[in-house]
Write a protein that holds these residues in place. Structure first.
Motif, PDB file in Angstrom:
ATOM      1  N   VAL A 138       0.986  -0.975  -0.237  1.00  0.00           N
ATOM      2  CA  VAL A 138       0.092   0.048  -0.179  1.00  0.00           C
ATOM      3  C   VAL A 138       0.855   1.467   0.045  1.00  0.00           C
ATOM      4  CG1 VAL A 138      -1.381   1.068   1.694  1.00  0.00           C
ATOM      5  CG2 VAL A 138      -2.342  -1.128   1.038  1.00  0.00           C
ATOM      6  N   GLY A 139       1.721   1.644   0.889  1.00  0.00           N
ATOM      7  CA  GLY A 139       2.691   2.558   0.645  1.00  0.00           C
ATOM      8  C   GLY A 139       3.570   2.674  -0.053  1.00  0.00           C
ATOM      9  N   GLY A 140       3.876   2.045  -1.253  1.00  0.00           N
ATOM     10  CA  GLY A 140       4.795   1.742  -2.424  1.00  0.00           C
ATOM     11  C   GLY A 140       3.177   2.164  -3.625  1.00  0.00           C
ATOM     12  N   LEU A 141       2.299   1.665  -3.669  1.00  0.00           N
ATOM     13  CA  LEU A 141       1.268   2.370  -4.310  1.00  0.00           C
ATOM     14  C   LEU A 141       1.259   3.963  -4.250  1.00  0.00           C
ATOM     15  CD1 LEU A 141      -0.649   0.359  -6.406  1.00  0.00           C
ATOM     16  CD2 LEU A 141      -2.216   0.332  -4.661  1.00  0.00           C
ATOM     17  N   LEU A 142       0.763   3.717  -2.939  1.00  0.00           N
ATOM     18  CA  LEU A 142       0.466   5.438  -2.878  1.00  0.00           C
ATOM     19  C   LEU A 142       2.044   6.502  -2.698  1.00  0.00           C
ATOM     20  CD1 LEU A 142      -2.918   4.938   0.115  1.00  0.00           C
ATOM     21  CD2 LEU A 142      -2.547   5.235  -2.574  1.00  0.00           C
ATOM     22  N   HIS A 143       3.140   6.106  -2.332  1.00  0.00           N
ATOM     23  CA  HIS A 143       4.044   6.944  -2.418  1.00  0.00           C
ATOM     24  C   HIS A 143       3.737   8.753  -2.948  1.00  0.00           C
ATOM     25  CE1 HIS A 143       6.155   4.946  -5.730  1.00  0.00           C
ATOM     26  NE2 HIS A 143       6.561   6.711  -5.495  1.00  0.00           N
ATOM     27  N   GLN A 144       3.651   8.656  -4.192  1.00  0.00           N
ATOM     28  CA  GLN A 144       3.663   9.265  -4.621  1.00  0.00           C
ATOM     29  C   GLN A 144       1.886   9.860  -5.049  1.00  0.00           C
ATOM     30  OE1 GLN A 144       7.551   9.585  -7.330  1.00  0.00           O
ATOM     31  NE2 GLN A 144       6.165   8.550  -8.551  1.00  0.00           N
ATOM     32  N   ALA A 178      11.964  23.489  -2.330  1.00  0.00           N
ATOM     33  CA  ALA A 178      12.709  25.325  -2.922  1.00  0.00           C
ATOM     34  C   ALA A 178      11.404  26.230  -2.919  1.00  0.00           C
ATOM     35  CB  ALA A 178      13.554  25.329  -3.625  1.00  0.00           C
ATOM     36  N   ARG A 179      10.062  26.185  -3.385  1.00  0.00           N
ATOM     37  CA  ARG A 179       9.577  26.920  -4.253  1.00  0.00           C
ATOM     38  C   ARG A 179       8.022  26.778  -3.064  1.00  0.00           C
ATOM     39  NH1 ARG A 179       7.199  27.827  -9.967  1.00  0.00           N
ATOM     40  NH2 ARG A 179       9.257  28.202 -10.604  1.00  0.00           N
ATOM     41  N   TRP A 180       7.517  26.066  -2.663  1.00  0.00           N
ATOM     42  CA  TRP A 180       6.493  26.055  -1.667  1.00  0.00           C
ATOM     43  C   TRP A 180       6.905  25.497  -0.422  1.00  0.00           C
ATOM     44  CZ3 TRP A 180       4.789  22.211  -5.691  1.00  0.00           C
ATOM     45  CH2 TRP A 180       4.860  22.878  -6.679  1.00  0.00           C
ATOM     46  N   GLY A 181       7.840  24.226  -0.200  1.00  0.00           N
ATOM     47  CA  GLY A 181       8.198  24.895   1.650  1.00  0.00           C
ATOM     48  C   GLY A 181       7.947  23.005   1.596  1.00  0.00           C
ATOM     49  N   PHE A 182       7.309  22.715   0.947  1.00  0.00           N
ATOM     50  CA  PHE A 182       7.072  21.355   1.576  1.00  0.00           C
ATOM     51  C   PHE A 182       7.202  20.530  -0.079  1.00  0.00           C
ATOM     52  CE2 PHE A 182       2.916  23.514   0.223  1.00  0.00           C
ATOM     53  CZ  PHE A 182       1.942  22.401  -0.693  1.00  0.00           C
ATOM     54  N   THR A 183       7.142  19.288  -0.026  1.00  0.00           N
ATOM     55  CA  THR A 183       6.954  18.283  -1.243  1.00  0.00           C
ATOM     56  C   THR A 183       5.428  17.250  -1.412  1.00  0.00           C
ATOM     57  OG1 THR A 183       7.544  16.018  -0.463  1.00  0.00           O
ATOM     58  CG2 THR A 183       9.287  17.802  -0.870  1.00  0.00           C
ATOM     59  N   TYR A 184       5.628  16.564  -2.807  1.00  0.00           N
ATOM     60  CA  TYR A 184       5.019  15.715  -3.000  1.00  0.00           C
ATOM     61  C   TYR A 184       4.216  15.151  -1.649  1.00  0.00           C
ATOM     62  CZ  TYR A 184       7.958  11.933  -4.508  1.00  0.00           C
ATOM     63  OH  TYR A 184       9.010  10.952  -3.995  1.00  0.00           O
ATOM     64  N   ALA A 185       5.691  14.344  -0.853  1.00  0.00           N
ATOM     65  CA  ALA A 185       5.419  13.705  -0.100  1.00  0.00           C
ATOM     66  C   ALA A 185       4.931  13.715   1.077  1.00  0.00           C
ATOM     67  CB  ALA A 185       7.114  13.404   0.126  1.00  0.00           C
ATOM     68  N   ILE A 205       3.763   7.013   3.653  1.00  0.00           N
ATOM     69  CA  ILE A 205       3.971   7.759   2.813  1.00  0.00           C
ATOM     70  C   ILE A 205       4.566   9.223   3.029  1.00  0.00           C
ATOM     71  CG2 ILE A 205       2.337   9.222   1.422  1.00  0.00           C
ATOM     72  CD1 ILE A 205       0.586   6.364   2.664  1.00  0.00           C
ATOM     73  N   GLY A 206       4.613   9.784   3.883  1.00  0.00           N
ATOM     74  CA  GLY A 206       4.348  10.916   3.674  1.00  0.00           C
ATOM     75  C   GLY A 206       6.537  10.827   4.303  1.00  0.00           C
ATOM     76  N   CYS A 207       7.356  10.410   4.567  1.00  0.00           N
ATOM     77  CA  CYS A 207       8.762  10.738   4.848  1.00  0.00           C
ATOM     78  C   CYS A 207       8.999   8.680   3.977  1.00  0.00           C
ATOM     79  CB  CYS A 207       8.946   9.709   6.537  1.00  0.00           C
ATOM     80  SG  CYS A 207       8.372  11.153   7.822  1.00  0.00           S
ATOM     81  N   HIS A 208       9.209   8.923   3.004  1.00  0.00           N
ATOM     82  CA  HIS A 208       9.698   8.536   1.874  1.00  0.00           C
ATOM     83  C   HIS A 208      11.334   8.851   1.381  1.00  0.00           C
ATOM     84  CE1 HIS A 208       7.060   9.599  -1.589  1.00  0.00           C
ATOM     85  NE2 HIS A 208       7.992   9.061  -2.140  1.00  0.00           N
ATOM     86  N   ILE A 209      10.649  10.109   0.974  1.00  0.00           N
ATOM     87  CA  ILE A 209      12.544  10.961   0.591  1.00  0.00           C
ATOM     88  C   ILE A 209      13.229  10.948   1.715  1.00  0.00           C
ATOM     89  CG2 ILE A 209      13.278  12.683  -0.471  1.00  0.00           C
ATOM     90  CD1 ILE A 209       9.983  12.857  -1.251  1.00  0.00           C
ATOM     91  N   GLU A 210      12.760  11.103   3.092  1.00  0.00           N
ATOM     92  CA  GLU A 210      13.518  11.473   4.408  1.00  0.00           C
ATOM     93  C   GLU A 210      13.200  10.125   5.386  1.00  0.00           C
ATOM     94  OE1 GLU A 210      14.839  15.802   3.024  1.00  0.00           O
ATOM     95  OE2 GLU A 210      12.576  15.585   3.419  1.00  0.00           O
ATOM     96  N   PRO A 211      13.352   9.620   4.914  1.00  0.00           N
ATOM     97  CA  PRO A 211      13.116   8.585   6.119  1.00  0.00           C
ATOM     98  C   PRO A 211      13.765   8.770   7.359  1.00  0.00           C
ATOM     99  CG  PRO A 211      14.682   6.962   4.307  1.00  0.00           C
ATOM    100  CD  PRO A 211      14.583   8.890   4.171  1.00  0.00           C
ATOM    101  N   GLU A 212      14.451   8.987   7.179  1.00  0.00           N
ATOM    102  CA  GLU A 212      15.504  10.063   9.292  1.00  0.00           C
ATOM    103  C   GLU A 212      14.569  10.446   9.887  1.00  0.00           C
ATOM    104  OE1 GLU A 212      16.937  12.611   5.869  1.00  0.00           O
ATOM    105  OE2 GLU A 212      17.026  10.715   6.417  1.00  0.00           O
ATOM    106  N   LYS A 213      13.532  11.210   9.060  1.00  0.00           N
ATOM    107  CA  LYS A 213      12.271  11.997   9.518  1.00  0.00           C
ATOM    108  C   LYS A 213      10.953  11.354   9.862  1.00  0.00           C
ATOM    109  CE  LYS A 213      13.083  16.281   7.280  1.00  0.00           C
ATOM    110  NZ  LYS A 213      12.607  17.308   6.452  1.00  0.00           N
ATOM    111  N   ALA A 214      11.052   9.891  10.146  1.00  0.00           N
ATOM    112  CA  ALA A 214       9.794   9.207  10.213  1.00  0.00           C
ATOM    113  C   ALA A 214       9.814   8.662  11.628  1.00  0.00           C
ATOM    114  CB  ALA A 214       9.518   7.759   9.423  1.00  0.00           C
ATOM    115  N   LEU A 223      12.589   1.318   4.858  1.00  0.00           N
ATOM    116  CA  LEU A 223      12.394   0.354   3.525  1.00  0.00           C
ATOM    117  C   LEU A 223      11.225   0.407   2.245  1.00  0.00           C
ATOM    118  CD1 LEU A 223      11.671  -3.055   4.347  1.00  0.00           C
ATOM    119  CD2 LEU A 223      10.156  -2.285   2.155  1.00  0.00           C
ATOM    120  N   LEU A 224      10.852   1.696   2.341  1.00  0.00           N
ATOM    121  CA  LEU A 224       9.914   1.972   1.665  1.00  0.00           C
ATOM    122  C   LEU A 224      11.176   3.528   0.555  1.00  0.00           C
ATOM    123  CD1 LEU A 224       7.158   2.736  -0.600  1.00  0.00           C
ATOM    124  CD2 LEU A 224       6.430   4.345   1.292  1.00  0.00           C
TER     125      LEU A 224
END
Length: 284
Positions: A138-144, A178-185, A205-214, A223-224
């Motif tokens: 599910v996490g992979g399916l919804l990650h973007q 850089a533009r909005w202060g947040f990402t698609y994640a 889902i929210g931290c898959h780009i930066e997992p250290e923030k999870a 893992l995701l």
């Protein structure tokens, strides 16, 4: 003009990201001790198309059950309530992707990327010996999923970023931040919270780009993250197998225990498994 935020983007798109009533009812029954498997099965059966697709999945080689399963209550008993809940969400997610048209990206390609990530994440979870591996699918399916909302709500700015990334929609997060202060994640994580999904899925889902923030869910997010990177390598095609393995192992070091053989086995198995998953999620 008010600056956008993940919260405002999700709140402003209820027609696109609303889950079907059957899922919302099941979501409420999961923690209800008075709800039986038969009760859950009867609610799912109210949506004949959804029920047929779910039975198709549980009768597939993925679960390898020796005899045919003909009822939803039996399917829940076989795969377990938690994994069935995730399976139900995966099936509903397939419908949501179809509801979010985009002139900025090929939604079929976007869906294929998501399924590949889902299959890889489930395989890594299986190799890591974790319980309830369907949550990683599910996490992979919804990650973007958050990216589609951004494209719908802010198409002009998104088009500019995609042009800079040469169409690689999975590589625009730095420009978004850089533009909005947040990402698609961040948008995807907020969407998961609005759906009242389990906190580990929201963090994944929210931290898959930066997992250290999870935080406490760093393992799940890492893992995701590895699945996301491996999926990107597969579609970019600009790295050797040795480079791919080295990067995946380095990024998972100390958090996820996988070795070179694991990465290579997943690389070899993913195309066939992804094709099967795509076929199963398309419909009965």
């Amino acid at each position: 003009m008010v600056s956008p935020s993940p919260q405002s983007l999700v709140r402003g798109s209820p027609h696109l990201v609303s889950l079907p009533d059957v899922f919302l009812r099941i979501n409420g029954m999961i923690n209800d001790q008075n709800a039986s498997l038969q009760d859950v099965g009867e609610v799912v059966a109210l949506d004949a198309g959804l029920a047929a697709r779910l039975l198709k999945v549980v009768n597939s080689p993925i679960y390898g059950h020796p005899s045919r399963i003909s009822t939803i209550s039996r399917a829940i008993a076989v795969v377990g309530l938690n994994d069935f809940h995730h399976l139900l969400l995966s099936t509903c997610a397939a419908d949501m992707f179809k509801r979010i048209p985009s002139s900025l990206v090929n939604t079929t390609d976007f869906w294929v990327h998501s399924v590949y990530c889902a299959v890889i994440a489930r395989q890594f979870a299986k190799l890591s010996g974790v319980l309830h591996i369907e949550r990683f699918f599910v996490g992979g399916l919804l990650h973007q999923m958050g990216a589609l909302l951004i494209y719908d709500r802010m198409p002009d700015e998104s088009r500019e970023m995609l042009l800079q990334a040469e169409g690689r929609f999975w590589q625009v997060f730095d420009a978004e931040r850089a533009r909005w202060g947040f990402t698609y994640a961040d948008v995807g994580g907020e969407l998961a919270r609005q759906w009242r999904l389990p906190e580990n899925l929201c963090a994944m889902i929210g931290c898959h780009i930066e997992p250290e923030k999870a935080g406490e869910y760093r393992f799940d997010a890492t893992l995701l993250h590895l699945a996301y990177r491996l999926k990107n390598y597969i579609f970019q095609g600009d790295a050797t197998a040795a480079e791919i393995v080295a990067d995946i192992l380095a990024r998972g070091a100390g958090v996820v225990e996988i070795d070179e053989g694991d990465v290579l086995s997943v690389l070899a198995a993913v195309p066939e498994q992804a094709e099967e998953a795509l076929s199963l999620l398309e419909g009965p």
